[in-house]
Structure formats: structure tokens, C-alpha cells
Scaffold this motif. Structure first.
Motif, PDB file in Angstrom:
ATOM      1  N   THR A  71       0.803  -1.226   0.000  1.00 54.49           N
ATOM      2  CA  THR A  71       0.000   0.000   0.000  1.00 54.49           C
ATOM      3  C   THR A  71       0.835   1.274   0.000  1.00 54.49           C
ATOM      4  O   THR A  71       1.566   1.560   0.949  1.00 54.49           O
ATOM      5  N   MET A  72       0.738   2.008  -1.092  1.00 55.05           N
ATOM      6  CA  MET A  72       1.379   3.302  -1.315  1.00 55.05           C
ATOM      7  C   MET A  72       2.898   3.207  -1.454  1.00 55.05           C
ATOM      8  O   MET A  72       3.529   4.142  -1.955  1.00 55.05           O
ATOM      9  N   ALA A  73       3.494   2.106  -1.014  1.00 51.58           N
ATOM     10  CA  ALA A  73       4.936   1.949  -1.187  1.00 51.58           C
ATOM     11  C   ALA A  73       5.267   1.913  -2.680  1.00 51.58           C
ATOM     12  O   ALA A  73       4.456   1.495  -3.498  1.00 51.58           O
ATOM     13  N   PHE A  74       6.444   2.399  -3.019  1.00 46.43           N
ATOM     14  CA  PHE A  74       6.983   2.392  -4.383  1.00 46.43           C
ATOM     15  C   PHE A  74       6.344   3.443  -5.275  1.00 46.43           C
ATOM     16  O   PHE A  74       6.636   3.485  -6.470  1.00 46.43           O
ATOM     17  N   THR A  75       5.468   4.293  -4.723  1.00 53.05           N
ATOM     18  CA  THR A  75       4.906   5.403  -5.504  1.00 53.05           C
ATOM     19  C   THR A  75       5.724   6.662  -5.235  1.00 53.05           C
ATOM     20  O   THR A  75       6.249   6.845  -4.138  1.00 53.05           O
ATOM     21  N   PRO A  76       5.856   7.554  -6.223  1.00 51.01           N
ATOM     22  CA  PRO A  76       6.626   8.781  -6.003  1.00 51.01           C
ATOM     23  C   PRO A  76       6.125   9.595  -4.818  1.00 51.01           C
ATOM     24  O   PRO A  76       6.921  10.133  -4.052  1.00 51.01           O
ATOM     25  N   PHE A  77       4.805   9.690  -4.657  1.00 52.22           N
ATOM     26  CA  PHE A  77       4.253  10.482  -3.554  1.00 52.22           C
ATOM     27  C   PHE A  77       4.744   9.954  -2.212  1.00 52.22           C
ATOM     28  O   PHE A  77       5.189  10.719  -1.344  1.00 52.22           O
ATOM     29  N   PHE A  78       4.672   8.651  -2.013  1.00 55.99           N
ATOM     30  CA  PHE A  78       5.050   8.065  -0.726  1.00 55.99           C
ATOM     31  C   PHE A  78       6.552   8.134  -0.511  1.00 55.99           C
ATOM     32  O   PHE A  78       7.022   8.370   0.607  1.00 55.99           O
ATOM     33  N   GLU A  79       7.316   7.956  -1.568  1.00 54.48           N
ATOM     34  CA  GLU A  79       8.770   7.991  -1.422  1.00 54.48           C
ATOM     35  C   GLU A  79       9.270   9.395  -1.121  1.00 54.48           C
ATOM     36  O   GLU A  79      10.319   9.559  -0.483  1.00 54.48           O
ATOM     37  N   GLU A  80       8.533  10.405  -1.533  1.00 54.35           N
ATOM     38  CA  GLU A  80       8.894  11.777  -1.159  1.00 54.35           C
ATOM     39  C   GLU A  80       8.773  11.991   0.345  1.00 54.35           C
ATOM     40  O   GLU A  80       9.484  12.806   0.933  1.00 54.35           O
ATOM     41  N   MET A  81       7.863  11.255   0.983  1.00 54.61           N
ATOM     42  CA  MET A  81       7.659  11.416   2.424  1.00 54.61           C
ATOM     43  C   MET A  81       8.687  10.648   3.234  1.00 54.61           C
ATOM     44  O   MET A  81       9.310  11.195   4.141  1.00 54.61           O
ATOM     45  N   GLY A  82       8.838   9.359   2.930  1.00 51.02           N
ATOM     46  CA  GLY A  82       9.629   8.503   3.808  1.00 51.02           C
ATOM     47  C   GLY A  82      10.862   7.910   3.191  1.00 51.02           C
ATOM     48  O   GLY A  82      11.529   7.072   3.811  1.00 51.02           O
ATOM     49  N   GLY A  83      11.200   8.316   1.980  1.00 52.85           N
ATOM     50  CA  GLY A  83      12.355   7.758   1.316  1.00 52.85           C
ATOM     51  C   GLY A  83      12.001   6.544   0.484  1.00 52.85           C
ATOM     52  O   GLY A  83      10.999   5.862   0.722  1.00 52.85           O
ATOM     53  N   ALA A  84      12.823   6.282  -0.506  1.00 59.72           N
ATOM     54  CA  ALA A  84      12.584   5.159  -1.404  1.00 59.72           C
ATOM     55  C   ALA A  84      12.848   3.833  -0.693  1.00 59.72           C
ATOM     56  O   ALA A  84      13.646   3.753   0.244  1.00 59.72           O
ATOM     57  N   TYR A  85      12.160   2.808  -1.169  1.00 64.85           N
ATOM     58  CA  TYR A  85      12.405   1.466  -0.643  1.00 64.85           C
ATOM     59  C   TYR A  85      13.853   1.100  -0.955  1.00 64.85           C
ATOM     60  O   TYR A  85      14.303   1.216  -2.095  1.00 64.85           O
ATOM     61  N   PRO A  86      14.609   0.652   0.036  1.00 65.44           N
ATOM     62  CA  PRO A  86      16.035   0.368  -0.198  1.00 65.44           C
ATOM     63  C   PRO A  86      16.235  -0.696  -1.273  1.00 65.44           C
ATOM     64  O   PRO A  86      15.700  -1.800  -1.184  1.00 65.44           O
ATOM     65  N   ARG A  87      17.004  -0.380  -2.278  1.00 67.30           N
ATOM     66  CA  ARG A  87      17.195  -1.298  -3.393  1.00 67.30           C
ATOM     67  C   ARG A  87      17.815  -2.621  -2.952  1.00 67.30           C
ATOM     68  O   ARG A  87      17.514  -3.674  -3.517  1.00 67.30           O
ATOM     69  N   GLU A  88      18.651  -2.567  -1.904  1.00 69.62           N
ATOM     70  CA  GLU A  88      19.303  -3.793  -1.468  1.00 69.62           C
ATOM     71  C   GLU A  88      18.327  -4.797  -0.860  1.00 69.62           C
ATOM     72  O   GLU A  88      18.655  -5.983  -0.695  1.00 69.62           O
ATOM     73  N   LEU A  89      17.111  -4.336  -0.520  1.00 65.88           N
ATOM     74  CA  LEU A  89      16.115  -5.241   0.047  1.00 65.88           C
ATOM     75  C   LEU A  89      15.282  -5.945  -1.022  1.00 65.88           C
ATOM     76  O   LEU A  89      14.551  -6.892  -0.716  1.00 65.88           O
ATOM     77  N   LEU A  90      15.386  -5.497  -2.269  1.00 61.03           N
ATOM     78  CA  LEU A  90      14.484  -6.003  -3.299  1.00 61.03           C
ATOM     79  C   LEU A  90      14.624  -7.508  -3.550  1.00 61.03           C
ATOM     80  O   LEU A  90      13.596  -8.180  -3.747  1.00 61.03           O
ATOM     81  N   PRO A  91      15.816  -8.089  -3.556  1.00 62.30           N
ATOM     82  CA  PRO A  91      15.855  -9.556  -3.732  1.00 62.30           C
ATOM     83  C   PRO A  91      15.100 -10.300  -2.634  1.00 62.30           C
ATOM     84  O   PRO A  91      14.443 -11.317  -2.904  1.00 62.30           O
ATOM     85  N   ARG A  92      15.164  -9.797  -1.420  1.00 63.04           N
ATOM     86  CA  ARG A  92      14.441 -10.444  -0.324  1.00 63.04           C
ATOM     87  C   ARG A  92      12.937 -10.216  -0.465  1.00 63.04           C
ATOM     88  O   ARG A  92      12.127 -11.107  -0.153  1.00 63.04           O
ATOM     89  N   LEU A  93      12.542  -9.041  -0.930  1.00 60.72           N
ATOM     90  CA  LEU A  93      11.128  -8.771  -1.175  1.00 60.72           C
ATOM     91  C   LEU A  93      10.599  -9.681  -2.286  1.00 60.72           C
ATOM     92  O   LEU A  93       9.473 -10.181  -2.196  1.00 60.72           O
ATOM     93  N   ARG A  94      11.416  -9.906  -3.304  1.00 54.87           N
ATOM     94  CA  ARG A  94      11.020 -10.837  -4.369  1.00 54.87           C
ATOM     95  C   ARG A  94      10.794 -12.238  -3.791  1.00 54.87           C
ATOM     96  O   ARG A  94       9.775 -12.874  -4.069  1.00 54.87           O
ATOM     97  N   ASP A  95      11.727 -12.695  -2.986  1.00 54.87           N
ATOM     98  CA  ASP A  95      11.590 -14.044  -2.421  1.00 54.87           C
ATOM     99  C   ASP A  95      10.341 -14.151  -1.549  1.00 54.87           C
ATOM    100  O   ASP A  95       9.635 -15.166  -1.589  1.00 54.87           O
ATOM    101  N   LEU A  96      10.074 -13.113  -0.755  1.00 57.41           N
ATOM    102  CA  LEU A  96       8.901 -13.139   0.113  1.00 57.41           C
ATOM    103  C   LEU A  96       7.623 -13.179  -0.716  1.00 57.41           C
ATOM    104  O   LEU A  96       6.665 -13.896  -0.374  1.00 57.41           O
TER     105      LEU A  96
END
Length: 295
Positions: free
Chosen positions: A221-246
Motif C-alpha cells: 500500500t502506497m509503497a513504491f509510488t513517487p508520492f510516498f517515497e517523497e515522504m519517507g524515502g525510497a524502498y532500499p534497493r538492497e532489500l528487493l531480492p528479499r522482497l522478491r523471495d517473500l
């Protein structure tokens, strides 16, 4: 910024019959009016201008989701004071009766009697809750409040999913963050929690909680959208392989926060596609994982 994707075309290109959105909101009219007023005024738990893109009566909003190809969705009421939860639960049960695509949703609050009404709505009945919603930021309570302990036990035993807003976005409070959730899971390790907003902004901590607990998941929810990333920062790229696995393990779910979003619905889909985690991941997140969860 990528262009918003057209939702029905997005689903068709993935070979899906549509989308399942685990995080949408429908509330009694007077309650929704107060929620919208908070967004309009950038209230203390909002923290920034938030011009709502979708603002209409329920029947129009339901039809909007249908035109987007959303085949199942939620109401996700949440209580912010005592003696409110059951009013919301009754309303949400009626909403699900009127709207066949809507899961039966409910909420609970730290108050005497919480375990009683949670148990009643867990028993087999036409109003059996399929998805609970708990919002500790708005409710201003800890998930470890002793008044909730028995209710959590009932929910854990039933295996009913709980969409839990416990991350500190958009505004941190004394009750938000991964620490209380970790303590809750230590006491009730079989809780089937879905951490809203991917746990923003404590992305890494909530991802680890999901990895460490087989019944804990994330929603997008709302993560990975430009609006949300302006507020709290972008999702850390180094976490993406783990997010894929999950996600491929069944534990990432499409969520949007519709209708309380300040951009087009397709922005959420564009954000997911931009992660380049593969079509199998997108199919799992946008349909298969949540279909299995609601079954």
C-alpha cells in the motif's frame, strides 16, 4: 516518474483475471467524512498536503474499482476510541452483504469486551470476519495492550489475517514501529499479520519480521509510488531480492489505500512494475497470494 498503468490492461498483460486489492477503505458516511477532513487539512497524523484523487459515494467508488478490474477488495474499518469497533463491524458486515466483491472486514480496540466480540465474529456465521484491520497510529494504542491479549489469541488460533498499520509512516507516534510488533509475535507467534505499507519507513525491520515468522506478510500500500517515497524515502534497493523471495513465497499482497490516495490508482501498479522483480512476482502479488489468503 513512470506513467500510471491502466489497471485492466496491466492485469490482462500478466494473464490474470483481474486484481485483488487487500487494502482499500470503505466506512460509514459520517466516519468517512471525518477521515477526508483529516486529509484535507493535513491533520497531525497526515503531516503534509494530501489531495484526495477519489471522492464519491460508496456505489460510485465500488463501480470505479470494478472498472479497474479489481475482483475482490476490503473495507478495513478501524476504531480510534472505545465503543466504536462494533458499530464499524456491523456496518462493514452490511457493506459486504451489499457488495459481493467485498471481504467481510472488522476491527477491534483495547477495551473490555474486545475478546468477546472478536470471538463472536470469528465463529462461523454470515458475518464471520475474513480480514481484520488494526491501526495503532490512529488508534493511539500499543498492540501489546493487555486488553487486547485474549483477542489476539483468538485471532491467532483462527488464522484470520490482520492488516496492521504499525509502521511509523506517515507520522511516527509512541506506539508505532517494529518493536511492539516483535513483542506481540513473541507472545502470539501464529498471528497471520499483513504489515501495511510494507512497514514504511522501517522497511528493513518489518521485512525481517516477515522472514522470521511464516505467517507474517507485507502489503504494498502506497509503497513504491513517487508520492510516498517523497515522504519517507525510497524502498532500499538492497532489500528487493528479499522482497522478491517473500512475494514468491506467498507473502506480499497488493494494497492501494483506495480511495484515500492523492494520485491515480495505476500509480501503485507502475511502482510495482518498476521494481523489475519479474512477471511471476507481479502475478503472485496482484492475484495469487491474496486469493490464497482469503480462501
Amino acid at each position: 516518474m513512470p506513467e500510471p498503468l491502466e489497471p485492466t490492461a496491466f492485469a490482462e498483460q500478466l494473464g490474470l483475471p483481474g486484481l485483488i486489492d487487500l487494502h482499500t477503505h470503505f466506512l460509514p458516511p459520517r466516519v468517512m467524512a471525518k477521515v477526508r477532513a483529516q486529509f484535507d487539512s493535513a491533520g497531525p497524523l497526515i503531516g503534509r498536503p494530501w489531495p484526495l484523487r477519489y471522492r464519491d459515494e460508496d456505489d460510485v467508488l465500488v463501480e470505479t474499482l470494478r472498472t479497474f478490474g479489481v475482483r475482490r477488495f476490503t473495507a478495513l474499518p478501524y476504531a480510534h476510541k472505545p465503543d466504536m469497533a462494533e458499530f464499524l463491524n456491523d456496518w462493514a458486515a452490511g457493506f459486504a452483504e451489499r457488495v459481493p466483491e467485498a471481504a467481510v472486514c472488522g476491527t477491534f480496540f483495547p477495551e473490555p469486551g474486545a475478546a468477546s466480540y472478536v470471538a463472536a465474529r470469528t465463529d462461523p456465521s454470515p458475518h464471520r470476519v475474513e480480514v481484520w484491520k488494526v491501526h495503532v497510529q490512529v488508534g493511539a494504542f500499543s498492540v501489546t495492550d493487555p486488553l487486547l491479549d485474549e483477542a489476539w489469541g483468538i485471532v491467532a488460533e483462527a488464522g484470520t489475517p490482520v492488516v496492521l498499520h504499525a509502521g511509523s509512516g506517515p507520522v511516527a507516534t509512541e506506539h508505532t514501529g517494529p518493536g511492539p510488533v516483535a513483542a506481540l509475535l513473541a507472545r502470539h507467534p501464529r498471528l497471520r499479520l499483513v504489515i501495511a505499507h510494507a512497514g514504511a519507513p522501517e522497511y528493513a525491520d518489518f521485512l525481517r519480521l516477515a522472514e522470521d515468522h511464516e505467517r507474517v506478510a507485507l502489503d504494498t500500500t502506497m509503497a513504491f509510488t513517487p508520492f510516498f517515497e517523497e515522504m519517507g524515502g525510497a524502498y532500499p534497493r538492497e532489500l528487493l531480492p528479499r522482497l522478491r523471495d517473500l512475494g514468491l513465497d506467498g507473502r506480499v499482497h497488493l494494497g492501494s489505500d483506495f480511495p484515500n490516495i492523492p494520485y491515480a490508482y495505476g500509480d501503485q501498479l507502475s511502482g510495482l512494475a518498476s521494481l523489475d522483480l519479474g512477471d511471476d512476482w507481479l502475478r503472485a502479488v496482484c492475484w495469487h497470494n491474496t486469493a490464497a489468503l482469503l480462501d
